[in-house]
Enzyme design. Structure first.
Site, PDB file in Angstrom:
ATOM      1  N   ASP A 147       0.915  -1.214  -0.031  1.00  0.00           N
ATOM      2  CA  ASP A 147       0.093  -0.064  -0.088  1.00  0.00           C
ATOM      3  C   ASP A 147       0.934   1.057   0.044  1.00  0.00           C
ATOM      4  OD1 ASP A 147      -2.267   1.644   0.534  1.00  0.00           O
ATOM      5  OD2 ASP A 147      -1.761   1.695   2.520  1.00  0.00           O
ATOM      6  N   ASP A 197      -1.647  -0.395   5.772  1.00  0.00           N
ATOM      7  CA  ASP A 197      -2.095   0.187   7.217  1.00  0.00           C
ATOM      8  C   ASP A 197      -3.322   0.812   7.633  1.00  0.00           C
ATOM      9  OD1 ASP A 197      -1.737   2.553   5.722  1.00  0.00           O
ATOM     10  OD2 ASP A 197      -1.458   3.605   7.372  1.00  0.00           O
TER      11      ASP A 197
END
Length: 781
Positions: free
Chosen positions: A465, A664
């Site tokens: 990500d 996250d």
């Protein structure tokens, strides 16, 4: 849950308390597949359910429920295909709404917690009995006890008789699940770890009890020793391993509960011209909803009046709040920051974006293929093979052995089973995995389970990500560009003085940059925010504008040569803002989400380790490409929604890849769960951490390299342990069967068989402890 229909078949999910681990899941699945009318069955130990595809003309839902829960034929005949009334509520789709305490996931977690406490009680009982049993099984080896309980004495037999009662209590209480599991596997014509444990502990107890009751049937006194310690200690160790597995597995539902908890509890709805607060579950499509500053948006909808900046990072991963005005779509559970607006509800309940994310996480958890357990696979062949060898040994010694043939035949059969007791085999994998998980914790890597550790060693692709993983996930001042005659500090001081009045995150970054430089700001007056354009105010006697080219265009200010600089900064993924003073352009400032320290080096190390690295983000393509160039990622997928993130991971898996996902945010949860291994940044959201298999406490990508190295070292250790455990059995079984007796007159006694088993356990423990000395190589941390 729902019933899916295909021509001639239906699929339904039914609860089953019998499904509590991978072994029981395999047994229940196989048992149901053997039932008439059942096409397929897949048990899920996380949810304690079974998904069954069946022929509606041959079996009823009530029968399926009874088979799944009790294993009995059960079920009333009824009309074929007529569903049982008590299951109907479970077969209808259930909307996802704010979860009360008694939701299915809460119930599953409570069930896992009860199961864990039950197993720990069983372990404590077995451990309390096991400690004295180990000592008192061989009192002649211990000074002081040998005088009280001499070998062959009635006192020793009496002591052993008491021990036998306590050992039976351990089997009946602490080890009952092994015998019931073995019985279920037997009914399904399978053999698994429960079969090995039940067989080994049960035979050891039966043999010992015979030795206490009728020692005269044995040709030598040493062969009438008892092995109650084998019964108790093996039971205690395996129950402890099951308890730790249940505890780790029970945490998986936390992610879903936290996701559901993100949704707003109430909504301010306009009904009959009056604003009223109602539970979010009562909102219907078409309702007009008032959203005030600082509130969560209750459901998905469209802005009707007003404007605001909405923080959508939990859904899109975009760190910058997005300006929303009339006609723009807004997403439920995202945070309204500054302004107020009215919206029309377009999606509610199970149709909202958050509900879809919840379903994706649930589906990924349920559909993830369990790690194939080496011990269970091998024991499926090993256990029946040992039983056959034991029977053949008994027959051979009874027909061909010396007198007393029956006694020798019993000794050979029992010794064969004792030496195959799965003590070392049962510890081979968990001992190494436990040590490997502990080693990971020493390096700031929290590994949820042995399964995650095992799969990590096989990864060949890592998907990252962007926001909060590769980058810091918060805007920061990066550039100050001035025209001739202007100082950068003077320009920043004016811009920050204006932005100090604004609540926009970009303004906050500019103000923070001024403070970092030690600049003193001046109180601005006549502040005005121009939605979608920028801000204006007076600083002292000067009129200052901070905003985009549209704001300057409205004021008739030309951009000139700064247009090229603006475009370059924008191409680098930054957000540039022009600064004008008293109607003249004086420069620009740029804000961007900056790359984390160590990201570049970590990505280089991942690639050097032979892993393919890709970046997956909900951010715009231009920003994503700019970050990818900075950190050295070759493959970029940008503007990807949460459900598409999981799809991209699934596509890679369909190519035969073992995929690790690093993220996250809440928006990463479906992809983290879908991936073979999910890595959560420890500084990220609780939902991401709960959905992932591995948590990197430091928040650094370098932890991924270390985790892969630890997993490979651990799995090498596991293979060594399994080789050693089976090696002892392979070498010991021929001796136990008496193959050396015709040549050397050597017949292995049960005592030596137990000693060999203990030696194999010691070897496994010692080899597993070697992992404690493992250190990462240069560049892996």
């Amino acid at each position: 849950m729902s019933v899916r229909s295909e021509p001639g078949t239906r699929s339904v999910v039914v609860p089953s308390s019998r499904v509590h681990c991978e072994s029981s899941a395999a047994a229940v699945s196989a048992e149901l597949r053997g039932r008439p009318g059942v096409v397929s069955a897949h048990a899920d130990p996380v949810r304690h359910t079974v998904e069954v595809t069946y022929l509606a003309d041959l079996v009823t839902l009530e029968q399926l429920a009874d088979w799944a829960e009790t294993g009995s034929p059960g079920g009333s005949p009824g009309q074929p295909g007529e569903p049982a009334s008590h299951l109907m509520a479970q077969t209808r789709p259930t909307p996802v709404t704010p979860a009360p305490a008694d939701t299915a996931d809460g119930s599953a977690s409570a069930e896992a917690d009860r199961e864990y406490r039950s197993l720990m009680r069983r372990w404590w009982f077995a451990a309390a009995v096991g400690a004295p049993t180990m000592v008192l099984s061989y009192p002649w080896l211990i000074p002081g006890l040998r005088d009280w309980f001499p070998r062959g004495s009635d006192a020793l037999r009496g002591l052993w008789a008491v021990m036998g009662v306590f050992a039976f209590a351990v089997l009946a209480y602490s080890g009952s699940q092994f015998f019931t599991g073995a019985a279920r596997a037997l009914r399904a014509r399978q053999a698994n770890m429960h079969t090995l444990i039940a067989l080994g502990t049960g035979v050891a107890w039966v043999y010992s009890t015979i030795a206490v009751i009728a020692p005269q049937i044995f040709p030598e006194a040493s062969m009438s020793d008892v092995y109650y310690d084998v019964t108790v200690v093996v039971t205690a160790l395996v129950v402890l391993g099951l308890a730790l597995e249940v505890k780790a597995r029970g945490r998986s539902s936390e992610a879903i509960r936290k996701l559901v908890g993100l949704q707003a509890r109430t909504a301010r709805v306009v009904r009959d011209g009056v604003e009223v607060d109602v539970p979010v579950g009562d909102v219907v499509v078409g309702d007009e909803i008032v959203v005030r500053p600082g509130e969560k948006i209750p459901v998905d909808g469209q802005v009707r009046t007003g404007s605001s900046a909405v923080d959508e990072s939990m859904i899109t991963g975009e760190s910058m709040p997005v300006i929303k005005a009339r006609g723009d779509e807004v997403i439920g559970a995202t945070l309204n920051t500054t302004g107020a607006f009215r919206m029309r509800a377009t999606k509610v309940g199970a149709d909202t974006a958050l509900a879809q994310i919840v379903r994706l996480v649930q589906d990924a958890q349920a559909s993830k293929v369990p790690i194939q357990r080496v011990v269970d696979v091998v024991s499926g062949y090993f256990t029946p093979a040992v039983m056959i060898l034991s029977i053949l040994g008994f027959v051979a010694w009874y027909d061909l052995g010396p007198s007393p043939a029956l006694a020798y035949a019993i000794i050979v059969a029992v010794t064969t089973l004792i030496i195959a007791c799965p003590c070392a085999l049962g510890m081979a994998t968990p001992m190494s995995l436990t040590t490997g998980v502990g080693k990971g914790a020493e390096h700031g890597i929290l590994i949820r389970s042995g399964d995650a550790l095992q799969v990590t060693s096989k990864l060949d692709t890592v998907v990252l990500d962007k926001t909060g993983t590769v980058t810091w996930g918060r805007p920061a001042l990066t550039d100050i560009v001035t025209v001739d005659g202007w100082d950068s500090d003077e320009l920043l001081e004016l811009a920050a003085s204006v932005d100090a009045v604004s609540e926009h995150p970009l303004a906050t970054a500019i103000v923070a940059g001024a403070h970092d430089r030690g600049l003193a700001l001046t109180q601005a007056v006549d502040f005005e925010a121009v939605p979608g354009h920028g801000v204006r105010a007076k600083v002292g006697t000067r009129s200052v504008l901070v905003g985009n080219e549209r704001l300057l265009g409205r004021e008739g200010i030309t951009i000139g040569d700064l247009a090229t600089t603006w475009q370059r900064l924008a191409d680098d993924g930054k957000t540039p803002m022009f600064v004008a003073v008293d109607g003249s352009l004086v420069g620009l400032v740029a804000v961007a989400d900056t790359v984390k320290d160590g990201s570049v080096a970590a990505i280089a190390r991942l690639k050097a380790a032979g892993l393919q690295v890709a970046m997956l983000t909900g951010d715009n393509q231009r920003t994503a490409d700019a970050i990818a160039r900075l950190v050295g990622v070759d493959r970029v997928l940008a503007e990807v929604l949460p459900q598409d993130k999981a799809d991209e991971i699934r596509k890679l898996q369909l190519e035969g890849r073992k995929v690790g996902m690093v993220g996250d945010g809440i928006n990463d949860a479906p992809a983290l769960t879908q991936a073979d291994v999910g890595f959560a940044i420890g500084t990220g959201t609780d939902v991401a951490i709960e959905a992932a298999d591995v948590t990197l406490i430091s928040g650094s990508l370098e932890g991924v390299v270390t985790a892969v190295a630890i997993s490979k070292a651990t799995m090498r250790n596991v293979r060594q342990n399994l080789g050693g455990a089976f090696g002892y059995n392979v070498l010991g079984l021929p001796i136990a069967l008496g193959l050396l007796y015709p040549l050397f007159g050597i017949l292995l006694s049960p005592l030596l068989a137990a000693a060999a088993m203990s030696l194999s356990s010691l070897t496994v423990i010692s080899n597993a402890n070697r992992l404690r000395n493992w250190k990462p190589k240069d560049g892996s941390r």
